[in-house]
Write a protein that holds these residues in place. Structure first.
Motif, PDB file in Angstrom:
ATOM      1  N   MET A  98       4.696   3.443 -71.734  1.00 58.04           N
ATOM      2  CA  MET A  98       5.718   3.826 -72.682  1.00 58.04           C
ATOM      3  C   MET A  98       6.075   5.311 -72.568  1.00 58.04           C
ATOM      4  N   PRO A  99       5.080   6.215 -72.402  1.00 59.46           N
ATOM      5  CA  PRO A  99       5.440   7.636 -72.257  1.00 59.46           C
ATOM      6  C   PRO A  99       6.327   7.898 -71.046  1.00 59.46           C
ATOM      7  N   LEU A 100       6.137   7.139 -69.972  1.00 62.18           N
ATOM      8  CA  LEU A 100       6.958   7.325 -68.775  1.00 62.18           C
ATOM      9  C   LEU A 100       8.407   6.974 -69.079  1.00 62.18           C
ATOM     10  N   LEU A 101       8.623   5.863 -69.754  1.00 60.17           N
ATOM     11  CA  LEU A 101       9.976   5.449 -70.120  1.00 60.17           C
ATOM     12  C   LEU A 101      10.632   6.483 -71.034  1.00 60.17           C
ATOM     13  N   ARG A 102       9.878   6.971 -72.005  1.00 60.72           N
ATOM     14  CA  ARG A 102      10.418   7.974 -72.917  1.00 60.72           C
ATOM     15  C   ARG A 102      10.791   9.243 -72.156  1.00 60.72           C
ATOM     16  N   ARG A 103       9.935   9.646 -71.237  1.00 64.21           N
ATOM     17  CA  ARG A 103      10.213  10.854 -70.455  1.00 64.21           C
ATOM     18  C   ARG A 103      11.469  10.676 -69.603  1.00 64.21           C
ATOM     19  N   LEU A 104      11.616   9.493 -69.013  1.00 62.60           N
ATOM     20  CA  LEU A 104      12.807   9.223 -68.204  1.00 62.60           C
ATOM     21  C   LEU A 104      14.072   9.231 -69.058  1.00 62.60           C
ATOM     22  N   LEU A 105      14.002   8.625 -70.240  1.00 65.33           N
ATOM     23  CA  LEU A 105      15.170   8.606 -71.129  1.00 65.33           C
ATOM     24  C   LEU A 105      15.554  10.011 -71.582  1.00 65.33           C
ATOM     25  N   PHE A 106      14.559  10.813 -71.964  1.00 67.28           N
ATOM     26  CA  PHE A 106      14.859  12.176 -72.389  1.00 67.28           C
ATOM     27  C   PHE A 106      15.407  13.014 -71.241  1.00 67.28           C
ATOM     28  N   SER A 107      14.881  12.791 -70.049  1.00 64.48           N
ATOM     29  CA  SER A 107      15.378  13.515 -68.885  1.00 64.48           C
ATOM     30  C   SER A 107      16.832  13.152 -68.604  1.00 64.48           C
TER      31      SER A 107
END
Length: 75
Positions: free
Chosen positions: A1-10
């Protein structure tokens, strides 16, 4: 989940930094959002002239609720 969040914020950050997207967002605001906000502000001002929310808060809430239902029926 943190990876997805990081990708979305990026992705959101890259879009926000893009001058073309900024211009498009400003155009959408000026032509779409701002006129609707102005109309809503005017309607709310008219409603407060009809029913004083300080003197009759329940009546104001009733009228506001009815107005919202009327607007939603039109769409």
């Amino acid at each position: 989940m943190p990876l997805l969040r990081r990708l979305l914020f990026s992705a959101a950050r890259r879009l926000a930094e893009d001058p073309e997207m900024q211009a498009k967002a400003a155009d959408v605001y000026q032509r779409g959002v701002k006129p609707k906000l102005t109309a809503a502000k005017d309607e709310l001002r008219d409603l407060t002239n009809e029913v004083n929310p300080l003197d009759d808060p329940a009546g104001f809430a009733r009228r506001l609720g009815q107005r919202i239902r009327d607007v939603n029926k039109q769409d």
